[in-house]
Design an enzyme around this catalytic site. Sequence first.
Site, PDB file in Angstrom:
ATOM      1  N   TYR A  53      23.051 -16.888   4.642  1.00  0.00           N
ATOM      2  CA  TYR A  53      21.985 -17.307   5.564  1.00  0.00           C
ATOM      3  C   TYR A  53      20.911 -18.109   4.840  1.00  0.00           C
ATOM      4  O   TYR A  53      20.687 -17.914   3.663  1.00  0.00           O
ATOM      5  CB  TYR A  53      21.352 -16.084   6.219  1.00  0.00           C
ATOM      6  CG  TYR A  53      22.245 -15.344   7.192  1.00  0.00           C
ATOM      7  CD1 TYR A  53      23.434 -15.885   7.663  1.00  0.00           C
ATOM      8  CD2 TYR A  53      21.895 -14.068   7.644  1.00  0.00           C
ATOM      9  CE1 TYR A  53      24.245 -15.185   8.540  1.00  0.00           C
ATOM     10  CE2 TYR A  53      22.702 -13.370   8.532  1.00  0.00           C
ATOM     11  CZ  TYR A  53      23.871 -13.938   8.969  1.00  0.00           C
ATOM     12  OH  TYR A  53      24.671 -13.234   9.847  1.00  0.00           O
ATOM     13  N   SER A 236      25.175 -11.524  18.329  1.00  0.00           N
ATOM     14  CA  SER A 236      25.100 -12.399  19.501  1.00  0.00           C
ATOM     15  C   SER A 236      25.142 -11.631  20.814  1.00  0.00           C
ATOM     16  O   SER A 236      25.883 -12.001  21.739  1.00  0.00           O
ATOM     17  CB  SER A 236      26.217 -13.452  19.477  1.00  0.00           C
ATOM     18  OG  SER A 236      26.051 -14.343  18.417  1.00  0.00           O
ATOM     19  N   GLY A 241      21.829 -17.061  23.284  1.00  0.00           N
ATOM     20  CA  GLY A 241      20.816 -17.491  24.239  1.00  0.00           C
ATOM     21  C   GLY A 241      21.341 -17.838  25.618  1.00  0.00           C
ATOM     22  O   GLY A 241      20.553 -17.996  26.559  1.00  0.00           O
ATOM     23  N   GLY A 245      19.576 -17.463  30.370  1.00  0.00           N
ATOM     24  CA  GLY A 245      19.508 -18.436  31.452  1.00  0.00           C
ATOM     25  C   GLY A 245      18.830 -19.738  31.085  1.00  0.00           C
ATOM     26  O   GLY A 245      18.761 -20.659  31.905  1.00  0.00           O
TER      27      GLY A 245
END
Length: 347
Positions: A53, A236, A241, A245
């Site tokens: 990361y 996740s 995301g 919406g």
Amino acid sequence: MKRNVLGNTDLRVPELCLGSMTWGYRNSADEAFAQIEFALDRGINFIDTAEMYPFCPNIGEFLGRTEQIIGDWNAKSKRRSEYILATKHSGAGLRAARDGAPITAESIPLAIEGSLRRLKTDYIDLYQFHWPNRGSYMFRQNWAYDPSHQVKSETLDNMRECLQALETEVQRGTIRHFGLSNESCWGTSQWLQISEAGVGPQVVSIQNEYSLLCRLYDTDLAELSVNENVGLLAFSPLATGLLTGKYQDGAVPKGSRMEMGANLGGRATPQSFAAVQAYLEIAGRHQIDPVHLSLAFCRTRPFMASAIFGATSLTQLETVINSADVELSDEVLEEINQVHQAHPMPF
């Protein structure tokens, strides 16, 4: 916040885990520090990271920066003992780390020493193998997954050697427990059988993708998790995301992950947007924040140890944390089941 015992350990992990893969690229060190402190103050004392990361397009240039940021916070705050720290050995899953070399008895101590140095700590609570050497069906590879190249004897020999190396690290005190990531039911069962035969530490967790849109874990791995006491650390849980919406109707918010990668790692399909709309309608009917719906659903699963979430702002972080107070009714869960049957594998 409710806590779950992780495998056969003495660790009690909160139902939500603070993910860190944006720190050092999309988030500055100061923003990361603020997230850690905010999460700790709200009862989330579990941070997940990895030697690879932050997640970004030019990952080689930024390799290890997230661990360095956490290490700087450890040194500055003197609060290392207040939280559970998990990181990962990339292996062949990341070509930029050790030229994509597989995870071996020789690479394990080198990778651990590198993580300890960057993290500025003497020990790692949960050390995970990021990718199986033999490959994985995760990240949309399931559509063409072919394990016929695998040589069972070589796989098992490598597992034994790796477990022996991990046991050495446990004895040294550099790691406390061992977990897997992007792993299959067969692979996990082999790790378990070898450790039950007396070789190395037992697997206590699997970090695989899981959300309302990605429920591959619900079958064989669910049964293994429950019977073998191996908890899922779901990554996740908001489907990068999608389940908020914010990407509906072609929207691409500025600074969002979709702006970085148009298809969200293969998740942004027409079928996904249709499924998301159906879940948004459930949330709307029952006046539940879509983020809360998704994360509260994860908590209902019998194999769930903790759901790993990422945030790029304290506002997002607070919204996620507030999901811990939401309980889903039987009516809502039945509606979720109906949507899942109509949209079983949208990506």
